[in-house]
Design an enzyme around this catalytic site. Sequence first.
Site, PDB file in Angstrom:
ATOM      1  N   LYS A  80       3.742 -33.523 -10.375  1.00 46.90           N
ATOM      2  CA  LYS A  80       2.621 -32.997 -11.147  1.00 46.90           C
ATOM      3  C   LYS A  80       1.880 -34.183 -11.737  1.00 46.90           C
ATOM      4  CE  LYS A  80       1.126 -28.872 -12.749  1.00 46.90           C
ATOM      5  NZ  LYS A  80       1.149 -27.550 -12.142  1.00 46.90           N
ATOM      6  N   GLY A 180      -2.961 -10.017 -19.978  1.00 49.32           N
ATOM      7  CA  GLY A 180      -3.864 -11.018 -19.407  1.00 49.32           C
ATOM      8  C   GLY A 180      -4.440 -10.545 -18.092  1.00 49.32           C
ATOM      9  N   VAL A 181      -5.747 -10.263 -18.088  1.00 47.92           N
ATOM     10  CA  VAL A 181      -6.385  -9.818 -16.839  1.00 47.92           C
ATOM     11  C   VAL A 181      -7.464 -10.825 -16.438  1.00 47.92           C
ATOM     12  CG1 VAL A 181      -5.844  -7.371 -16.775  1.00 47.92           C
ATOM     13  CG2 VAL A 181      -7.683  -8.152 -18.279  1.00 47.92           C
ATOM     14  N   GLY A 182      -7.004 -12.067 -16.251  1.00 45.45           N
ATOM     15  CA  GLY A 182      -7.873 -13.123 -15.732  1.00 45.45           C
ATOM     16  C   GLY A 182      -7.857 -13.057 -14.218  1.00 45.45           C
ATOM     17  N   VAL A 184      -5.536 -13.901 -11.872  1.00 45.44           N
ATOM     18  CA  VAL A 184      -4.359 -13.297 -11.222  1.00 45.44           C
ATOM     19  C   VAL A 184      -4.136 -11.876 -11.733  1.00 45.44           C
ATOM     20  CG1 VAL A 184      -1.883 -13.476 -10.821  1.00 45.44           C
ATOM     21  CG2 VAL A 184      -3.252 -15.554 -10.945  1.00 45.44           C
TER      22      VAL A 184
HETATM   23  P1  NAD Z   1      -6.905 -17.069 -16.208  1.00 39.75           P
HETATM   24  O1  NAD Z   1      -7.275 -18.080 -17.235  1.00 39.75           O
HETATM   25  O2  NAD Z   1      -7.917 -16.644 -15.196  1.00 39.75           O
HETATM   26  O3  NAD Z   1      -6.398 -15.713 -16.937  1.00 39.75           O
HETATM   27  C1  NAD Z   1      -5.611 -15.700 -18.087  1.00 39.75           C
HETATM   28  C2  NAD Z   1      -6.094 -14.528 -18.929  1.00 39.75           C
HETATM   29  O4  NAD Z   1      -5.206 -14.357 -20.035  1.00 39.75           O
HETATM   30  C3  NAD Z   1      -7.490 -14.749 -19.523  1.00 39.75           C
HETATM   31  O5  NAD Z   1      -8.308 -13.608 -19.251  1.00 39.75           O
HETATM   32  C4  NAD Z   1      -7.233 -14.914 -21.020  1.00 39.75           C
HETATM   33  O6  NAD Z   1      -8.296 -14.433 -21.809  1.00 39.75           O
HETATM   34  C5  NAD Z   1      -5.978 -14.089 -21.193  1.00 39.75           C
HETATM   35  N1  NAD Z   1      -5.160 -14.377 -22.374  1.00 39.75           N
HETATM   36  C6  NAD Z   1      -4.901 -15.576 -22.947  1.00 39.75           C
HETATM   37  N2  NAD Z   1      -4.085 -15.416 -24.006  1.00 39.75           N
HETATM   38  C7  NAD Z   1      -3.798 -14.100 -24.077  1.00 39.75           C
HETATM   39  C8  NAD Z   1      -2.992 -13.301 -24.940  1.00 39.75           C
HETATM   40  N3  NAD Z   1      -2.309 -13.834 -25.950  1.00 39.75           N
HETATM   41  N4  NAD Z   1      -2.942 -11.965 -24.733  1.00 39.75           N
HETATM   42  C9  NAD Z   1      -3.633 -11.394 -23.719  1.00 39.75           C
HETATM   43  N5  NAD Z   1      -4.414 -12.105 -22.867  1.00 39.75           N
HETATM   44  C10 NAD Z   1      -4.496 -13.434 -23.054  1.00 39.75           C
HETATM   45  O7  NAD Z   1      -5.582 -17.628 -15.519  1.00 39.75           O
HETATM   46  P2  NAD Z   1      -4.930 -17.164 -14.139  1.00 39.75           P
HETATM   47  O8  NAD Z   1      -5.340 -18.103 -13.068  1.00 39.75           O
HETATM   48  O9  NAD Z   1      -5.118 -15.699 -13.953  1.00 39.75           O
HETATM   49  O10 NAD Z   1      -3.389 -17.476 -14.428  1.00 39.75           O
HETATM   50  C11 NAD Z   1      -2.614 -16.632 -15.254  1.00 39.75           C
HETATM   51  C12 NAD Z   1      -1.219 -17.227 -15.415  1.00 39.75           C
HETATM   52  O11 NAD Z   1      -0.597 -17.347 -14.132  1.00 39.75           O
HETATM   53  C13 NAD Z   1      -1.209 -18.647 -16.017  1.00 39.75           C
HETATM   54  O12 NAD Z   1      -0.050 -18.794 -16.812  1.00 39.75           O
HETATM   55  C14 NAD Z   1      -1.111 -19.543 -14.790  1.00 39.75           C
HETATM   56  O13 NAD Z   1      -0.519 -20.797 -15.091  1.00 39.75           O
HETATM   57  C15 NAD Z   1      -0.215 -18.709 -13.896  1.00 39.75           C
HETATM   58  N6  NAD Z   1      -0.368 -19.002 -12.466  1.00 39.75           N
HETATM   59  C16 NAD Z   1      -1.579 -18.857 -11.862  1.00 39.75           C
HETATM   60  C17 NAD Z   1      -1.703 -19.136 -10.499  1.00 39.75           C
HETATM   61  C18 NAD Z   1      -3.018 -18.954  -9.787  1.00 39.75           C
HETATM   62  O14 NAD Z   1      -3.044 -18.927  -8.558  1.00 39.75           O
HETATM   63  N7  NAD Z   1      -4.128 -18.796 -10.504  1.00 39.75           N
HETATM   64  C19 NAD Z   1      -0.590 -19.560  -9.747  1.00 39.75           C
HETATM   65  C20 NAD Z   1       0.655 -19.689 -10.387  1.00 39.75           C
HETATM   66  C21 NAD Z   1       0.747 -19.406 -11.758  1.00 39.75           C
END
Ligand code: NAD
Length: 360
Positions: A80, A180-182, A184
């Site tokens: 990393k 969390g509905v980002g 993923v």
């Molecule tokens: P993202 O930033 O698009 O989504 C995260 C969401 O969580 C956001 O909408 C944010 O507003 C929300 N959030 C933050 N704090 C919160 C809380 N306390 N309560 C409720 N919602 C909250 O990120 P992502 O790409 O969707 O990734 C989500 C998680 O999955 C992260 O931990 C990331 O490290 C992990 N992850 C992602 C991937 C990928 O392909 N994107 C791969 C492996 C792991």
Amino acid sequence: MSVFDEVAITGHEQIIYGYDKVSGLKAIIAIHSTALGPALGGTRFFPYQSESEALEDVLRLSKGMTYKAAAAGLDLGGGKAVIIGDPRVDKSERLFRAYGRIVDSLGGRYITAEDVGTTTIDMDLVRRETRWALGHSMAEGGAGDPSPITARGLYAATRAVCQMLWGDPEVAGRRFAVQGVGKVGSAFVQLLVEARAEVIISDSQEPAISAAVETYGVKSVPSDEILSVDCDILSPCALGAGINEETIPTLNCQAIVGSANNQLATDEDAERLMERNILYAPDFVVNAGGLINVHDELRGYSRIRTLQSVDSIFDATMKILETAKTDGTSPNQAAIKVAEERIYEIGDLRRFRRSGDDEN
Ligand code: NAD
């Protein structure tokens, strides 16, 4: 504590500090293990308060990548990188290209990709200086945003958990709480709704909540209520360390399966969940879809091959849950055991010297 004191505990192979005075680049690359192949892991761009905070993060994250790759059965080691700075103001073409040259100097021992604070566009810049950068844009021949693939892997793991708990992998009629509905989380909610599961969501950002509610017709609760929602499966898809000594007594679910990295605040939390009879599917097994996706770029990206490989997260999760059941340990311990066995067994093949070099 000195760097050598740190790595004496963590077992890292190599730490590289990269600096460019003109662009202000301050990067630390940590190679934890190359026993199974080149160390692959993203570059995090983050305003760390101190160098020691950055070092601690990169050591922890790179070790996690070793286990994630091994548990997914990939011929990859763990590494990393972190860049110290504010991604909103400190990014520049020069900085990423200087960083690319440092990555290139490692000759493929470390392969980078995007992570928190870096994007596919940034990786396009890194890639102008080195072929050892993945996760670049589709326009440049990369696989693009891995989030939908990560969600698909999470869905496969969820089906394994359902199989383990109820002898049936189907999610129809089960009740899910998704934190969390980002990128993923929202893709996962779509898969659940399409499969006729009941879904309740929360997010800390109002636009994300309304987008999910309007698009998928799901219910929402305030952020501070989601962990205690009465549900079959809780799915943390926001930030890490949400499952901890304080929150575990308030959980109202039978299992936890989510994409967030480092969901458990401490190793003891795995035991606490066992005591509460809550099945925890280890995050680094469940969320390996993103890694599988970028890994495939090394072979000339094939969407079909990637999806097949991501769907095998069902089998990987089953193996770990069954190992945990047989051994009477937590799934977290079982996942580490499975990963370490592979590192030992397959990594040991290196003693058969091949013709030419020994790169994968
Ligand atoms: P993202 O930033 O698009 O989504 C995260 C969401 O969580 C956001 O909408 C944010 O507003 C929300 N959030 C933050 N704090 C919160 C809380 N306390 N309560 C409720 N919602 C909250 O990120 P992502 O790409 O969707 O990734 C989500 C998680 O999955 C992260 O931990 C990331 O490290 C992990 N992850 C992602 C991937 C990928 O392909 N994107 C791969 C492996 C792991």
